[in-house]
Design a protein around this motif. Structure first.
Motif, mmCIF file in Angstrom:
data_model
loop_
_atom_site.group_PDB
_atom_site.id
_atom_site.type_symbol
_atom_site.label_atom_id
_atom_site.label_comp_id
_atom_site.label_asym_id
_atom_site.label_seq_id
_atom_site.Cartn_x
_atom_site.Cartn_y
_atom_site.Cartn_z
ATOM 1 N N TRP A 187 0.848 -1.184 0.000
ATOM 2 C CA TRP A 187 0.000 0.000 0.000
ATOM 3 C C TRP A 187 0.891 1.245 0.000
ATOM 4 N N ILE A 188 0.578 2.189 -0.861
ATOM 5 C CA ILE A 188 1.322 3.447 -0.904
ATOM 6 C C ILE A 188 0.425 4.552 -0.352
ATOM 7 N N ILE A 189 0.947 5.294 0.612
ATOM 8 C CA ILE A 189 0.224 6.411 1.212
ATOM 9 C C ILE A 189 0.924 7.698 0.803
ATOM 10 N N THR A 190 0.181 8.614 0.188
ATOM 11 C CA THR A 190 0.788 9.832 -0.320
ATOM 12 C C THR A 190 -0.216 10.979 -0.266
ATOM 13 N N GLY A 191 0.264 12.177 -0.549
ATOM 14 C CA GLY A 191 -0.598 13.357 -0.571
ATOM 15 C C GLY A 191 -0.547 14.032 -1.928
ATOM 16 N N ASP A 192 -1.351 15.085 -2.102
ATOM 17 C CA ASP A 192 -1.417 15.749 -3.399
ATOM 18 C C ASP A 192 -0.094 16.412 -3.770
ATOM 19 N N GLY A 193 0.621 16.955 -2.793
ATOM 20 C CA GLY A 193 1.917 17.554 -3.083
ATOM 21 C C GLY A 193 2.982 16.496 -3.299
ATOM 22 N N ASP A 194 3.019 15.498 -2.434
ATOM 23 C CA ASP A 194 4.005 14.425 -2.493
ATOM 24 C C ASP A 194 3.912 13.664 -3.814
ATOM 25 N N ALA A 195 2.700 13.349 -4.247
ATOM 26 C CA ALA A 195 2.513 12.485 -5.418
ATOM 27 C C ALA A 195 2.463 13.236 -6.732
ATOM 28 N N LEU A 196 2.014 14.498 -6.718
ATOM 29 C CA LEU A 196 1.746 15.186 -7.980
ATOM 30 C C LEU A 196 2.703 16.331 -8.268
ATOM 31 N N SER A 197 3.566 16.680 -7.317
ATOM 32 C CA SER A 197 4.545 17.731 -7.554
ATOM 33 C C SER A 197 5.919 17.092 -7.683
ATOM 34 N N ILE A 198 6.661 17.005 -6.604
ATOM 35 C CA ILE A 198 7.994 16.411 -6.674
ATOM 36 C C ILE A 198 7.935 14.942 -7.073
ATOM 37 N N GLY A 199 6.825 14.262 -6.744
ATOM 38 C CA GLY A 199 6.716 12.841 -7.054
ATOM 39 C C GLY A 199 5.878 12.530 -8.279
ATOM 40 N N GLY A 200 5.509 13.544 -9.065
ATOM 41 C CA GLY A 200 4.650 13.301 -10.216
ATOM 42 C C GLY A 200 5.224 12.301 -11.195
ATOM 43 N N ASN A 201 6.518 12.412 -11.449
ATOM 44 C CA ASN A 201 7.166 11.502 -12.390
ATOM 45 C C ASN A 201 7.112 10.061 -11.889
ATOM 46 N N HIS A 202 7.369 9.866 -10.602
ATOM 47 C CA HIS A 202 7.361 8.516 -10.038
ATOM 48 C C HIS A 202 5.948 7.937 -10.019
ATOM 49 N N THR A 203 4.971 8.771 -9.691
ATOM 50 C CA THR A 203 3.584 8.308 -9.680
ATOM 51 C C THR A 203 3.150 7.875 -11.072
ATOM 52 N N MET A 204 3.495 8.675 -12.063
ATOM 53 C CA MET A 204 3.126 8.365 -13.446
ATOM 54 C C MET A 204 3.672 7.002 -13.874
ATOM 55 N N HIS A 205 4.943 6.755 -13.594
ATOM 56 C CA HIS A 205 5.553 5.508 -14.060
ATOM 57 C C HIS A 205 5.040 4.303 -13.291
ATOM 58 N N LEU A 206 4.720 4.483 -12.019
ATOM 59 C CA LEU A 206 4.122 3.379 -11.269
ATOM 60 C C LEU A 206 2.798 2.964 -11.896
ATOM 61 N N LEU A 207 1.988 3.953 -12.286
ATOM 62 C CA LEU A 207 0.675 3.665 -12.844
ATOM 63 C C LEU A 207 0.769 3.052 -14.229
ATOM 64 N N ARG A 208 1.631 3.610 -15.081
ATOM 65 C CA ARG A 208 1.721 3.064 -16.440
ATOM 66 C C ARG A 208 2.330 1.664 -16.446
ATOM 67 N N ARG A 209 3.245 1.401 -15.496
ATOM 68 C CA ARG A 209 3.823 0.061 -15.409
ATOM 69 C C ARG A 209 2.829 -0.950 -14.861
ATOM 70 N N ASN A 210 1.864 -0.472 -14.102
ATOM 71 C CA ASN A 210 0.817 -1.316 -13.526
ATOM 72 C C ASN A 210 1.359 -2.269 -12.464
ATOM 73 N N LEU A 211 2.100 -1.697 -11.515
ATOM 74 C CA LEU A 211 2.549 -2.478 -10.370
ATOM 75 C C LEU A 211 1.338 -2.875 -9.532
ATOM 76 N N ASN A 212 1.314 -4.099 -9.077
ATOM 77 C CA ASN A 212 0.167 -4.578 -8.297
ATOM 78 C C ASN A 212 0.242 -4.035 -6.869
ATOM 79 N N CYS A 213 -0.427 -2.903 -6.635
ATOM 80 C CA CYS A 213 -0.400 -2.259 -5.325
ATOM 81 C C CYS A 213 -1.603 -1.330 -5.215
ATOM 82 N N GLN A 214 -1.808 -0.783 -4.028
ATOM 83 C CA GLN A 214 -2.863 0.208 -3.803
ATOM 84 C C GLN A 214 -2.210 1.541 -3.471
ATOM 85 N N LEU A 215 -2.558 2.579 -4.223
ATOM 86 C CA LEU A 215 -2.024 3.917 -3.971
ATOM 87 C C LEU A 215 -3.156 4.809 -3.481
#
Length: 339
Positions: free
Chosen positions: A95-123
């Motif tokens: 399970w990944i726990i994140t916020g709007d700033g954490d996931a969509l600002s500095i972490g936007g690139n990482h969030t995008m690639h996690l989703l497109r790769r389709n890692l089996n997890c809950q964000l």
């Protein structure tokens, strides 16, 4: 523990750690934490095979409060750490726990690639439309006009919509919930049942820096008219069934109609086009779409990686010396000393 070993039945208390929960009094994070702890016993998973990974932000204290394994990582990099965990041991429930700033600002690139790769997890993305931990600066999801220490005259940025971002990045599961709503556990269960990256935006109230920003659709007096809770195979009705959502064919967009109108749409979680329209419904004159918007599983990243490794390794014996000597190599010989 092998797959034949029965999972010990647990309660919500079994999933709560002995750490003192420390958020601002009244913070929506408390409600989300309780919803997750209430949900875990119903998932049939083991605590020793469960991992919570967070980045930086108010929500990122979450792993301390779960009686599981956990990683409190660095700003925006929770998806990268979670990917490593899942690749190392695909049996773990991540399970990944994140916020709007954490996931969509500095972490936007990482969030995008996690989703497109389709890692089996809950964000789980806690969206309070503000940077709470760093004292109230505006975030990527803050509304136009938001006054904050970094935008004293009001933000002029057009906010991103987390679910639109997720859908555009290739997420195969996209859902929305509200921190204090009774339906949140059902959304979490649906996310967990999905095989692949499950993206859940949770509208979370920040009582200190952005109090009641979601009140136009979360306040009790507005809830019925402004919340559209979606269920697969059921009509898109709200306002106690008095209103519904239909497709305006001429303008290729959604419209509000009477609840008894035969044009009211039936929700199909595999319809990506309608899911996008639901996410992009205007804030005025339309309800907020909640629940599971899109759910269409596909092959997962870690399964593909491990299958590839098995295929490449088939019929081969490990030989470290041969690996070291493979490719370009040379001998360093001692030159004779000049007299």
């Amino acid at each position: 523990m092998n797959d034949l070993t029965p999972i010990e039945k647990t309660t919500a208390k079994d999933w709560a750690s002995d750490q003192e929960v420390r958020w601002c009094p009244g913070c929506g994070d408390y409600a989300v934490l309780k919803a997750v702890q209430r949900t875990m016993p119903d998932l049939g998973v083991a605590r020793e095979k469960t991992v919570f990974v967070s980045g930086i932000g108010c929500s990122s204290r979450f792993p301390y409060y779960m009686e599981t394994y956990g990683f409190h990582t660095i700003h925006g990099r929770a998806p990268a750490v979670a990917t490593g965990v899942k690749l190392a041991n695909p049996e773990l429930d991540v399970w990944i726990i994140t916020g709007d700033g954490d996931a969509l600002s500095i972490g936007g690139n990482h969030t995008m690639h996690l989703l497109r790769r389709n890692l089996n997890c809950q964000l789980l993305l806690f969206n309070n439309e503000i940077y709470g931990l760093t004292k109230g600066q505006y975030s990527p999801t803050s509304q136009v006009g938001t006054r904050s220490p970094s935008t004293p005259f009001g933000s002029v940025d057009r906010p991103t919509r987390p679910c639109a971002f997720a859908l555009g990045a290739g997420a195969r599961f996209v859902a929305r919930g509200i921190d204090v709503h009774k339906n949140l556990p059902d959304v979490l269960k649906a996310a967990h049942a999905h095989q692949g990256a499950a993206f859940v935006e949770i509208f979370q109230n920040c009582v200190v820096y952005n109090d009641d920003v979601f009140a136009p659709f979360t306040a009790r007096e507005h809830a019925a008219d402004m919340q559209l809770w979606l269920k697969h195979g059921e009509k898109m009705l709200f306002a106690n069934g008095a209103k519904g959502i239909a497709l305006d064919v001429d303008k290729l967009r959604l419209k509000v109609v009477d609840g008894d109108d035969p044009a009211v749409l039936v929700h199909n979680v595999k319809n990506r086009g309608i899911a996008h329209m639901l996410i992009e419904m205007p804030p005025v004159g339309y309800p907020v779409a909640l629940g599971v918007l899109y759910d269409d599983p596909a092959a997962t990243f870690e399964a593909a990686v491990h299958q590839q490794n098995e295929t490449v390794a088939a019929g081969k014996k490990p030989d470290l010396q041969a690996l070291v000597a493979k490719g370009q190599s040379w001998m360093v010989e001692k030159e004779p000393r000049a007299e």
